[in-house]
Design a protein around this motif. Structure first.
Motif, PDB file in Angstrom:
ATOM      1  N   THR A 171       0.833  -1.194  -0.033  1.00  0.00           N
ATOM      2  CA  THR A 171      -0.155   0.021   0.071  1.00  0.00           C
ATOM      3  C   THR A 171       1.125   1.169  -0.092  1.00  0.00           C
ATOM      4  N   ALA A 172       1.837   1.156   0.675  1.00  0.00           N
ATOM      5  CA  ALA A 172       2.959   2.456   0.928  1.00  0.00           C
ATOM      6  C   ALA A 172       3.412   2.691  -0.505  1.00  0.00           C
ATOM      7  N   ILE A 173       4.000   1.696  -1.329  1.00  0.00           N
ATOM      8  CA  ILE A 173       4.473   1.738  -2.499  1.00  0.00           C
ATOM      9  C   ILE A 173       3.411   2.221  -3.283  1.00  0.00           C
ATOM     10  N   GLU A 174       2.441   1.631  -3.565  1.00  0.00           N
ATOM     11  CA  GLU A 174       1.394   2.219  -4.429  1.00  0.00           C
ATOM     12  C   GLU A 174       1.084   3.715  -4.229  1.00  0.00           C
ATOM     13  N   GLN A 175       0.774   4.111  -2.759  1.00  0.00           N
ATOM     14  CA  GLN A 175       0.507   5.582  -2.582  1.00  0.00           C
ATOM     15  C   GLN A 175       1.738   6.496  -3.101  1.00  0.00           C
ATOM     16  N   ALA A 176       2.803   6.200  -2.852  1.00  0.00           N
ATOM     17  CA  ALA A 176       3.926   7.016  -3.250  1.00  0.00           C
ATOM     18  C   ALA A 176       4.176   7.146  -4.671  1.00  0.00           C
ATOM     19  N   LEU A 177       3.879   5.844  -5.457  1.00  0.00           N
ATOM     20  CA  LEU A 177       4.067   5.887  -6.779  1.00  0.00           C
ATOM     21  C   LEU A 177       2.809   6.868  -7.644  1.00  0.00           C
ATOM     22  N   ALA A 178       1.674   6.561  -6.854  1.00  0.00           N
ATOM     23  CA  ALA A 178       0.689   7.686  -7.257  1.00  0.00           C
ATOM     24  C   ALA A 178       0.868   9.054  -7.116  1.00  0.00           C
ATOM     25  N   TYR A 179       1.407   9.246  -5.878  1.00  0.00           N
ATOM     26  CA  TYR A 179       1.821  10.635  -5.651  1.00  0.00           C
ATOM     27  C   TYR A 179       2.853  11.161  -6.695  1.00  0.00           C
ATOM     28  N   HIS A 180       4.097  10.604  -6.990  1.00  0.00           N
ATOM     29  CA  HIS A 180       4.985  11.006  -8.047  1.00  0.00           C
ATOM     30  C   HIS A 180       4.348  10.846  -9.364  1.00  0.00           C
ATOM     31  N   ASN A 181       3.186  10.467  -9.541  1.00  0.00           N
ATOM     32  CA  ASN A 181       2.490  10.413 -10.920  1.00  0.00           C
ATOM     33  C   ASN A 181       3.006   9.336 -11.835  1.00  0.00           C
ATOM     34  N   VAL A 182       3.627   8.396 -11.297  1.00  0.00           N
ATOM     35  CA  VAL A 182       4.158   7.475 -12.121  1.00  0.00           C
ATOM     36  C   VAL A 182       3.171   6.803 -13.048  1.00  0.00           C
ATOM     37  N   PRO A 183       3.291   6.410 -14.185  1.00  0.00           N
ATOM     38  CA  PRO A 183       2.351   6.027 -15.224  1.00  0.00           C
ATOM     39  C   PRO A 183       1.696   4.756 -14.631  1.00  0.00           C
ATOM     40  N   LEU A 184       0.476   4.423 -14.736  1.00  0.00           N
ATOM     41  CA  LEU A 184      -0.237   3.313 -14.168  1.00  0.00           C
ATOM     42  C   LEU A 184       0.374   2.041 -14.602  1.00  0.00           C
ATOM     43  N   PRO A 185       0.589   1.742 -16.050  1.00  0.00           N
ATOM     44  CA  PRO A 185       1.358   0.426 -16.049  1.00  0.00           C
ATOM     45  C   PRO A 185       2.778   0.300 -15.635  1.00  0.00           C
ATOM     46  N   LEU A 186       3.536   1.295 -15.466  1.00  0.00           N
ATOM     47  CA  LEU A 186       4.686   1.207 -14.829  1.00  0.00           C
ATOM     48  C   LEU A 186       4.541   0.959 -13.383  1.00  0.00           C
ATOM     49  N   ALA A 187       3.606   1.661 -12.603  1.00  0.00           N
ATOM     50  CA  ALA A 187       3.394   1.658 -11.290  1.00  0.00           C
ATOM     51  C   ALA A 187       2.841   0.117 -10.749  1.00  0.00           C
ATOM     52  N   ALA A 188       2.179  -0.398 -11.793  1.00  0.00           N
ATOM     53  CA  ALA A 188       1.380  -1.717 -11.552  1.00  0.00           C
ATOM     54  C   ALA A 188       2.419  -2.717 -11.425  1.00  0.00           C
TER      55      ALA A 188
END
Length: 332
Positions: free
Chosen positions: A75-92
């Motif tokens: 969850t922490a990683i997912e929240q951080a990547l969302a905050y940094h606007n990492v593209p969704l496919p890469l974030a997943a």
């Protein structure tokens, strides 16, 4: 560099051993399944000669605190990547990869995911053979990056020389020339491929740093001119790009420069950027290796190598669980 091999019956347990014995700065350099097929052999490396004060960001103590309200690693990683606007496919992909290392802690989990997704090839001046040509869009920070590399190389005892191909912009020559005069480094301007060939030092063992004019990645003529200069000098082009850019735009820039032969990325302005999704996007889209990062404006100490764990710490500052404004993990 210190290398150590760990053997455990699972990747998660091997990562736990690495974290306990070598710390969060360790880089995973190789993983193998043992011949019996029932264990994992993992080799980790640690740069002993790089001080903690040279790392892009210090580790957050929050990862080691017993905080029952803190989100789990995924969850922490997912929240951080969302905050940094990492593209969704890469974030997943990163979240899925991080899940395999979750028991090692949030920073180690993201570090393991980044290690799988990207390559890391720091600029090591004492080992660099080809000239380095710094390329990128206008205003990316190429000249200051060149001065930082020259300074670090001089401190390591390497013979260096500087050339600027940025001869048309007002002050383009004078800016780098001022740094080279302070460092007592040979300097020459070169506006054409022929002038660049003539300006290359004849002395074997000299590392040449070539600064270039800003290149519009969407202008074919400018990209062709950049490639012509790199080919003439036999240089390795390194993309210099500031953090904080739009991830979609950054991805397109990465693809264009990669098509022109760029293989490494030097990121600038990390000290004034809050969202780093653009850097992950450009490296992913262009399949570029992370080299070094510029962490402050100081020419003498503002350039540092980056590895999966230090990048993970940059992406995981202490921020509220609701994803609002993050708080820097640096001590005030």
């Amino acid at each position: 560099m210190r290398l150590k091999t760990f053997v455990a019956d699972s990747m998660t347990k091997a990562m736990d051993l690495v974290r306990r014995e070598m710390g969060e700065d360790a880089i995973i350099v190789a993983t193998h399944s043992a011949q019996n097929g029932r264990s994992v052999r993992l080799t980790a490396a640690l740069e002993d000669d790089i001080g903690r004060d040279q790392q892009p960001a210090p580790a957050s103590a929050a990862d080691d605190e017993d905080d029952t309200d803190a989100p789990d690693a995924g969850t922490a990683i997912e929240q951080a990547l969302a905050y940094h606007n990492v593209p969704l496919p890469l974030a997943a992909r990163l979240v899925a990869a991080g899940a395999r290392f979750a028991s090692a802690g949030t920073v180690a989990a993201l570090g393991g995911a980044l290690d799988e997704a990207f390559t890391f090839q720091p600029i090591v001046e004492r080992l660099q053979v080809r000239p380095l040509m710094l390329v990128g869009p206008p205003g990316a920070g190429k000249t200051i990056a060149a001065a930082k590399i020259l300074t670090r190389a001089r401190r390591s005892g390497r013979a260096v020389a500087a050339i600027t191909a940025d001869v048309k912009r007002a002050g383009g020559i004078e800016q780098l020339q001022a740094f080279t005069q302070i460092l007592a480094v040979p300097f020459a301007p070169a506006g054409t491929a022929e002038e660049l060939i003539a300006a290359l030092p004849q002395k074997n063992g000299t590392l040449t740093i070539i600064d270039t004019a800003g290149t519009n990645p969407f202008a074919e003529s400018e990209m062709n001119e950049m490639m012509e200069l790199a080919l003439a000098a036999g240089a390795e082009p390194v993309l210099v790009l500031p953090a904080g850019g739009d991830p979609g735009e950054a991805a397109e820039i990465g693809e264009r420069f990669a098509a022109a032969g760029v293989r490494r990325l030097l990121a600038t302005r990390l000290d004034v950027s809050r969202r780093l999704g653009g850097l992950l996007a450009v490296a992913d889209a262009g399949q570029l290796a992370f080299a070094d990062v510029s962490v402050n404006a100081e020419v003498a100490s503002g350039l540092a190598p980056i590895n999966p764990m230090s990048l993970a710490r940059l992406l995981l500052p202490d921020f509220p669980a609701n994803g609002s404004t993050p708080q820097s993990s640096e001590a005030s």
